[in-house]
Design a protein around this motif. Structure first.
Motif, PDB file in Angstrom:
ATOM      1  N   PRO A  45       0.833  -1.204   0.000  1.00  0.00           N
ATOM      2  CA  PRO A  45       0.000   0.000   0.000  1.00  0.00           C
ATOM      3  C   PRO A  45       0.869   1.256   0.000  1.00  0.00           C
ATOM      4  O   PRO A  45       2.026   1.239   0.423  1.00  0.00           O
ATOM      5  CB  PRO A  45      -0.804  -0.117   1.297  1.00  0.00           C
ATOM      6  N   THR A  46       0.296   2.367  -0.489  1.00  0.00           N
ATOM      7  CA  THR A  46       0.997   3.662  -0.517  1.00  0.00           C
ATOM      8  C   THR A  46       0.088   4.731   0.070  1.00  0.00           C
ATOM      9  O   THR A  46      -1.137   4.713  -0.125  1.00  0.00           O
ATOM     10  CB  THR A  46       1.388   4.051  -1.945  1.00  0.00           C
ATOM     11  N   PHE A  47       0.706   5.695   0.776  1.00  0.00           N
ATOM     12  CA  PHE A  47      -0.055   6.802   1.374  1.00  0.00           C
ATOM     13  C   PHE A  47      -0.179   7.946   0.375  1.00  0.00           C
ATOM     14  O   PHE A  47       0.798   8.325  -0.279  1.00  0.00           O
ATOM     15  CB  PHE A  47       0.633   7.304   2.648  1.00  0.00           C
ATOM     16  N   ASP A  67      -4.626   8.883   4.594  1.00  0.00           N
ATOM     17  CA  ASP A  67      -5.206   8.433   3.322  1.00  0.00           C
ATOM     18  C   ASP A  67      -4.218   7.504   2.603  1.00  0.00           C
ATOM     19  O   ASP A  67      -3.020   7.789   2.525  1.00  0.00           O
ATOM     20  CB  ASP A  67      -5.511   9.647   2.445  1.00  0.00           C
ATOM     21  N   VAL A  68      -4.763   6.378   2.070  1.00  0.00           N
ATOM     22  CA  VAL A  68      -3.891   5.337   1.516  1.00  0.00           C
ATOM     23  C   VAL A  68      -4.538   4.720   0.272  1.00  0.00           C
ATOM     24  O   VAL A  68      -5.756   4.656   0.162  1.00  0.00           O
ATOM     25  CB  VAL A  68      -3.632   4.258   2.598  1.00  0.00           C
ATOM     26  N   ASP A  69      -3.709   4.270  -0.694  1.00  0.00           N
ATOM     27  CA  ASP A  69      -4.143   3.499  -1.861  1.00  0.00           C
ATOM     28  C   ASP A  69      -3.641   2.067  -1.720  1.00  0.00           C
ATOM     29  O   ASP A  69      -2.603   1.812  -1.099  1.00  0.00           O
ATOM     30  CB  ASP A  69      -3.557   4.104  -3.150  1.00  0.00           C
ATOM     31  N   ASN A  70      -4.433   1.167  -2.318  1.00  0.00           N
ATOM     32  CA  ASN A  70      -4.004  -0.243  -2.380  1.00  0.00           C
ATOM     33  C   ASN A  70      -3.806  -0.834  -0.990  1.00  0.00           C
ATOM     34  O   ASN A  70      -2.852  -1.581  -0.744  1.00  0.00           O
ATOM     35  CB  ASN A  70      -2.703  -0.360  -3.208  1.00  0.00           C
ATOM     36  N   MET A  71      -4.744  -0.479  -0.047  1.00  0.00           N
ATOM     37  CA  MET A  71      -4.594  -1.010   1.313  1.00  0.00           C
ATOM     38  C   MET A  71      -4.944  -2.482   1.360  1.00  0.00           C
ATOM     39  O   MET A  71      -4.349  -3.233   2.135  1.00  0.00           O
ATOM     40  CB  MET A  71      -5.475  -0.214   2.282  1.00  0.00           C
ATOM     41  N   GLY A  72      -5.885  -2.911   0.495  1.00  0.00           N
ATOM     42  CA  GLY A  72      -6.256  -4.309   0.494  1.00  0.00           C
ATOM     43  C   GLY A  72      -6.699  -4.756   1.871  1.00  0.00           C
ATOM     44  O   GLY A  72      -7.452  -4.102   2.572  1.00  0.00           O
TER      45      GLY A  72
END
Length: 517
Positions: A45-47, A67-72
């Motif tokens: 994941p990325t913030f 806020d994060v992307d690709n947390m899965g």
């Protein structure tokens, strides 16, 4: 990334991982969360939020964005490192709230802190426990109003002449500025206030006594104030106040009279006199009164300021007391009712405390004051001279005595004094009270001396008398009869060369007389 590519491991341990930017330490909880890759074939994941520094005041709310992307299915961990360097604390693990503080809440990937407190200041980490870890760091600075406390006793007793340093300690964010002031007015330096961590007073005396204020201000909320009182201890100090005399007229009317001489009180029978001493000292001195060296009995030591009602009752019971001692604050009063001749004498107020003793004497008498000669020293007549004088007497002058003699220059003595010649001649005369010029206690009088010598220097002394006796002698007063007439007489007796010689001699005589005058 799928669960097949990673294994969730729950480790029961007291030690936490220390990713870059975090210090090692212990947490309040035994569970720590991190992930370990099986083969490394996954996308972490990325913030999307940026690191931020938040500044809030106490009571406000702040939102920490993670806020994060690709947390899965990874669990987002929220940790805090206190600003004071305490132990790391795990606040949230995924949707699970670890902290028990109700002010913390989480909505999605954002943490809200309500009603911020100073202890909330520190560094907050949004992180995923991977190898290597994924971390987003924020800082929070909580500003709060200052507090201040005095370092030392709130009331300090300092001996006169010593020095003292006042200190206070202030806390607040931002760091407060400390200013010193004095409740009673300007500081001893003359300034209204001074900015400093401490305030030193050197060589203190009672004029620096007061309440000193240490004010801490940082622009947040109200300024904080700590007060310290300085009390200077010193031996007693006494000043006498002008006597207050109540004259009984026809045994019915009373009126106050203030005499100009505070050390000598002139009064008479039947009057009521108030003798006053103003006494200061630390500790508060004990004051006693004596007359001619003997203690005065039946005195009232009640403090009229603190016990006014009790003193009033006591004075009503002691209404017929001949002498009453009362005091209010620094003012000590000895009241003598219905004065008699036996009351005349030297009254002394004696003040004593642990630092020393001081006394002051007030002479109460019925005698007149020694006269003060007011006439001009240069007479306007050849063989007479009018002496004028003033005196102070509470009762009419009944007689005066004038002593006079010629002054004659003699030889210088070994003690550097000059012998005066001539024997004293005395004249006494009764005074008609109706003819006397007086205003209240001041009496103006005159007497003309006759059969004096022309252009001659004289010395005179005067005494006056009232119903209680004679005053002391006045200071010696010098005067001369008219000298211009002597010059004219001496110049008119001769003619020619003899006259010119006489004129020259007179000129020299005038020069010598002018030098003497």
């Amino acid at each position: 990334m799928t669960m097949e590519k990673a294994v969730l491991v729950v480790v029961l341990t007291l030690m936490v991982l220390a990713p870059q930017g975090l210090s090692k330490g212990y947490v309040e909880y035994e569970e720590d969360y991190y992930y370990e890759a099986e083969g490394g074939d996954y996308e972490p994941p990325t913030f999307t939020a940026r690191p931020q520094a938040f500044t809030v005041e106490v009571g406000q709310s702040v939102i920490i964005p993670c806020d994060v992307d690709n947390m899965g299915s990874f669990k987002l961990l929220i940790k805090k490192v206190p600003a004071n360097g305490g132990a790391e604390k795990l606040l949230f693990a995924g949707r699970e709230k670890i902290t028990r503080d109700r002010r913390f809440s989480m909505d999605g990937s954002r943490v809200t802190i309500s009603n911020a407190r100073p202890k909330d200041a520190g560094t907050y980490y949004c992180m995923f426990g991977l190898q290597p870890p994924v971390v987003l760091r924020h800082t929070i600075d909580v500003q709060y109003a200052p507090t201040v406390r005095a370092m030392g006793r709130p009331e300090q007793h300092i001996p006169r002449g010593d020095s003292v340093t006042l200190e206070c300690q202030a806390e607040g964010n931002p760091e407060p500025i400390i200013r010193w002031s004095r409740q009673e007015g300007p500081l001893p330096s003359g300034k209204r206030s001074e900015e400093a961590q401490s305030l030193t007073l050197e060589g203190v005396d009672r004029h620096v006594e007061g309440t000193y204020l240490c004010t801490a201000d940082n622009g947040i909320g109200e300024a904080a104030v700590a007060a310290m009182s300085i009390i200077v201890e010193y031996p007693p100090e006494i000043t006498t106040e002008k006597a207050r005399i109540f004259v009984i007229v026809l045994e019915a009317v009373e009126f106050p009279v203030r005499l100009p001489d505070s050390a000598i009180v002139r009064t008479g029978e039947g009057d009521q006199v108030e003798l006053v001493c103003l006494v200061r000292g630390r500790p508060v001195p004990e004051v006693v009164w004596t007359r001619d060296g003997l203690p005065i009995p039946n005195t009232d030591m009640m403090d009229t300021k603190l016990h006014h009602q009790q003193q009033t009752q006591h004075q009503q019971q002691d209404h017929n007391s001949h002498m009453v001692h009362s005091h209010s604050a620094h003012r000590h009063t000895l009241t003598i009712k219905h004065v008699t001749e036996k009351d005349f004498g030297a009254y002394m107020c004696i003040a004593k405390n642990s630092h020393g003793q001081k006394d002051a004497t007030i002479q109460m008498t019925g005698l007149p004051k020694p006269p003060h000669l007011t006439s001009s020293p240069n007479g306007g007549e050849s063989d007479t001279y009018t002496l004028t004088w003033e005196t102070e007497s509470y009762y009419p002058i009944t007689e005066f005595l004038v002593k006079y003699r010629k002054t004659q220059l003699g030889t210088w003595q070994t003690n550097h004094t000059m012998v005066m010649g001539g024997s004293w001649q005395s004249i006494s005369e009764a005074v008609d009270p109706d003819a006397e010029l007086n205003e209240d206690t001041r009496h103006s009088m005159a007497y003309t001396l006759k059969d004096l010598e022309v252009a001659t220097d004289y010395a005179a002394q005067v005494r006056v008398r009232n119903k209680y006796g004679w005053s002391s002698e006045s200071e010696t007063f010098t005067f001369s009869t008219k000298k211009a007439l002597a010059v004219l007489q001496s110049t008119s007796t001769g003619g020619g060369a003899r006259g010119r010689s006489a004129l020259a001699a007179v000129t020299l005589l005038l020069a010598a007389l002018a030098a003497l005058m």
